[in-house]
Design a protein around this motif. Structure first.
Motif, PDB file in Angstrom:
ATOM      1  N   ALA A   5     -70.190 -37.761  15.339  1.00 20.76           N
ATOM      2  CA  ALA A   5     -69.240 -37.138  16.261  1.00 20.76           C
ATOM      3  C   ALA A   5     -67.961 -36.775  15.524  1.00 20.76           C
ATOM      4  CB  ALA A   5     -68.919 -38.070  17.420  1.00 20.76           C
ATOM      5  N   LEU A   6     -67.312 -35.726  15.996  1.00 25.78           N
ATOM      6  CA  LEU A   6     -65.994 -35.336  15.523  1.00 25.78           C
ATOM      7  C   LEU A   6     -65.040 -35.504  16.691  1.00 25.78           C
ATOM      8  CD1 LEU A   6     -64.114 -34.159  13.386  1.00 25.78           C
ATOM      9  CD2 LEU A   6     -64.744 -31.888  14.216  1.00 25.78           C
ATOM     10  N   ILE A   7     -64.111 -36.416  16.559  1.00 26.10           N
ATOM     11  CA  ILE A   7     -63.106 -36.663  17.595  1.00 26.10           C
ATOM     12  C   ILE A   7     -61.873 -35.872  17.200  1.00 26.10           C
ATOM     13  CG2 ILE A   7     -61.699 -38.391  18.748  1.00 26.10           C
ATOM     14  CD1 ILE A   7     -63.934 -40.425  18.017  1.00 26.10           C
ATOM     15  N   CYS A   8     -61.511 -34.890  18.029  1.00 28.32           N
ATOM     16  CA  CYS A   8     -60.427 -33.968  17.709  1.00 28.32           C
ATOM     17  C   CYS A   8     -59.187 -34.232  18.551  1.00 28.32           C
ATOM     18  CB  CYS A   8     -60.876 -32.528  17.982  1.00 28.32           C
ATOM     19  SG  CYS A   8     -62.282 -32.007  17.045  1.00 28.32           S
ATOM     20  N   ASP A   9     -58.027 -33.919  17.965  1.00 30.69           N
ATOM     21  CA  ASP A   9     -56.744 -33.903  18.664  1.00 30.69           C
ATOM     22  C   ASP A   9     -56.433 -35.220  19.370  1.00 30.69           C
ATOM     23  OD1 ASP A   9     -54.331 -32.861  19.545  1.00 30.69           O
ATOM     24  OD2 ASP A   9     -55.213 -31.920  21.318  1.00 30.69           O
ATOM     25  N   ALA A  10     -56.427 -36.299  18.602  1.00 25.45           N
ATOM     26  CA  ALA A  10     -56.124 -37.629  19.154  1.00 25.45           C
ATOM     27  C   ALA A  10     -54.870 -38.184  18.501  1.00 25.45           C
ATOM     28  CB  ALA A  10     -57.293 -38.578  18.904  1.00 25.45           C
ATOM     29  N   HIS A  11     -54.145 -39.014  19.232  1.00 30.85           N
ATOM     30  CA  HIS A  11     -53.082 -39.825  18.632  1.00 30.85           C
ATOM     31  C   HIS A  11     -53.772 -41.072  18.081  1.00 30.85           C
ATOM     32  CE1 HIS A  11     -50.206 -37.328  20.897  1.00 30.85           C
ATOM     33  NE2 HIS A  11     -49.414 -37.639  19.888  1.00 30.85           N
ATOM     34  N   LEU A  12     -53.848 -41.181  16.761  1.00 30.99           N
ATOM     35  CA  LEU A  12     -54.559 -42.260  16.086  1.00 30.99           C
ATOM     36  C   LEU A  12     -53.609 -43.425  15.844  1.00 30.99           C
ATOM     37  CD1 LEU A  12     -56.349 -39.985  13.495  1.00 30.99           C
ATOM     38  CD2 LEU A  12     -57.249 -40.790  15.677  1.00 30.99           C
ATOM     39  N   VAL A  13     -53.946 -44.585  16.391  1.00 31.85           N
ATOM     40  CA  VAL A  13     -53.109 -45.777  16.289  1.00 31.85           C
ATOM     41  C   VAL A  13     -53.722 -46.737  15.283  1.00 31.85           C
ATOM     42  CG1 VAL A  13     -52.190 -47.756  17.560  1.00 31.85           C
ATOM     43  CG2 VAL A  13     -52.382 -45.535  18.687  1.00 31.85           C
ATOM     44  N   GLU A  14     -52.891 -47.280  14.403  1.00 34.63           N
ATOM     45  CA  GLU A  14     -53.299 -48.332  13.480  1.00 34.63           C
ATOM     46  C   GLU A  14     -52.333 -49.502  13.625  1.00 34.63           C
ATOM     47  OE1 GLU A  14     -54.465 -47.660   9.466  1.00 34.63           O
ATOM     48  OE2 GLU A  14     -54.751 -45.527   9.859  1.00 34.63           O
ATOM     49  N   SER A  19     -48.834 -47.694  12.705  1.00 33.45           N
ATOM     50  CA  SER A  19     -48.567 -46.261  12.649  1.00 33.45           C
ATOM     51  C   SER A  19     -49.251 -45.552  13.818  1.00 33.45           C
ATOM     52  CB  SER A  19     -49.070 -45.659  11.332  1.00 33.45           C
ATOM     53  OG  SER A  19     -50.468 -45.628  11.297  1.00 33.45           O
ATOM     54  N   VAL A  20     -48.689 -44.404  14.169  1.00 33.30           N
ATOM     55  CA  VAL A  20     -49.287 -43.507  15.162  1.00 33.30           C
ATOM     56  C   VAL A  20     -49.138 -42.101  14.604  1.00 33.30           C
ATOM     57  CG1 VAL A  20     -49.178 -42.589  17.509  1.00 33.30           C
ATOM     58  CG2 VAL A  20     -48.630 -44.986  17.091  1.00 33.30           C
ATOM     59  N   GLU A  21     -50.247 -41.384  14.485  1.00 31.20           N
ATOM     60  CA  GLU A  21     -50.196 -40.001  14.027  1.00 31.20           C
ATOM     61  C   GLU A  21     -51.274 -39.194  14.737  1.00 31.20           C
ATOM     62  OE1 GLU A  21     -52.836 -39.916  10.002  1.00 31.20           O
ATOM     63  OE2 GLU A  21     -50.804 -40.703   9.811  1.00 31.20           O
ATOM     64  N   ARG A  22     -51.036 -37.913  14.832  1.00 33.88           N
ATOM     65  CA  ARG A  22     -51.999 -37.037  15.488  1.00 33.88           C
ATOM     66  C   ARG A  22     -53.005 -36.545  14.453  1.00 33.88           C
ATOM     67  NH1 ARG A  22     -50.098 -33.749  20.558  1.00 33.88           N
ATOM     68  NH2 ARG A  22     -52.117 -33.158  21.352  1.00 33.88           N
ATOM     69  N   GLY A  23     -54.298 -36.549  14.811  1.00 33.52           N
ATOM     70  CA  GLY A  23     -55.305 -36.097  13.864  1.00 33.52           C
ATOM     71  C   GLY A  23     -56.705 -36.159  14.437  1.00 33.52           C
ATOM     72  N   ASP A  24     -57.683 -36.005  13.542  1.00 33.35           N
ATOM     73  CA  ASP A  24     -59.095 -35.991  13.890  1.00 33.35           C
ATOM     74  C   ASP A  24     -59.831 -37.080  13.118  1.00 33.35           C
ATOM     75  OD1 ASP A  24     -58.335 -33.629  15.153  1.00 33.35           O
ATOM     76  OD2 ASP A  24     -59.260 -32.330  13.652  1.00 33.35           O
ATOM     77  N   LEU A  25     -60.945 -37.531  13.680  1.00 33.77           N
ATOM     78  CA  LEU A  25     -61.812 -38.505  13.015  1.00 33.77           C
ATOM     79  C   LEU A  25     -63.248 -38.001  13.046  1.00 33.77           C
ATOM     80  CD1 LEU A  25     -60.775 -41.993  14.484  1.00 33.77           C
ATOM     81  CD2 LEU A  25     -60.177 -41.045  12.262  1.00 33.77           C
TER      82      LEU A  25
END
Length: 73
Positions: A5-14, A19-25
């Motif tokens: 799967a490609l998860i698009c346009d998410a706020h990625l939390v670590e 950290s919080v950044e916008r991106g894809d996985l």
């Protein structure tokens, strides 16, 4: 979710480091294999998060079943 799967346009939390950044996985066989901005889709399922938050699962490996069944007693 399928095996890819490609998860698009998410706020990625670590959490470590925080950290919080916008991106894809890109996920294959239950593992993150690529992370970035505006990844190009391949033959996998595409899931558009529309800016929603995606964070690691908070798993409690130590759980007593009776405590869930006894709620409110």
């Amino acid at each position: 979710m399928s095996d890819a799967a490609l998860i698009c346009d998410a706020h990625l939390v670590e959490f470590d480091p925080p950290s919080v950044e916008r991106g894809d996985l890109r996920v294959r066989d239950g593992k993150i294999v690529e992370r970035g901005e505006e990844l190009l889709p391949g033959d996998e399922e595409v899931i558009d998060f529309g800016g929603d938050v995606l964070l690691p699962g908070l798993v409690n490996a130590h759980m007593h079943l009776y405590s869930s069944l006894a709620a409110g007693m």
